[in-house]
Design a protein around this motif. Structure first.
Motif, short mmCIF file in Angstrom:
data_model
loop_
_atom_site.label_atom_id
_atom_site.label_comp_id
_atom_site.label_asym_id
_atom_site.label_seq_id
_atom_site.Cartn_x
_atom_site.Cartn_y
_atom_site.Cartn_z
N ASN A 162 -1.39 -2.47 -0.20
CA ASN A 162 -0.39 -3.52 -0.17
C ASN A 162 -0.22 -4.06 1.24
O ASN A 162 -0.18 -5.27 1.45
N THR B 241 6.15 1.79 -5.72
CA THR B 241 5.01 2.14 -4.86
C THR B 241 5.23 3.53 -4.32
O THR B 241 5.55 3.72 -3.15
N LYS C 288 -1.50 2.95 -2.70
CA LYS C 288 -1.04 1.61 -3.07
C LYS C 288 -0.33 0.93 -1.91
O LYS C 288 -0.51 -0.26 -1.70
#
Length: 72
Positions: free
Chosen positions: A23, A14, A19
């Motif tokens: 997340n 990541t 992202k």
């Protein structure tokens, strides 16, 4: 002789900030929904019988509490 330990993360990395934000948002949503479901179970468990008694006490032919709690 020095040995160097290198730890590698398994799975997808990541590196992008987008992202990690997605997340953390999905993780937060999952934790919130789990917490909500647990609390709803407790409220339902302890609140169902008192709710039935309150509805019964407010019905048209006013029963006494002993009539509501007796099985017959």
């Amino acid at each position: 002789m020095s040995s160097k330990v290198v730890l590698k993360a398994k799975g997808k990395s990541t590196k992008g900030s987008k992202k990690s934000v997605d997340n953390s948002t999905s993780k937060l949503l999952k934790e919130w929904s789990t917490w909500t479901i647990k609390k709803a179970k407790v409220v339902t468990h302890y609140g169902f019988i008192p709710l039935i008694i309150i509805i019964g006490m407010n019905s048209d032919p006013k029963p006494s509490i002993s009539q509501l709690l007796s099985p017959v």
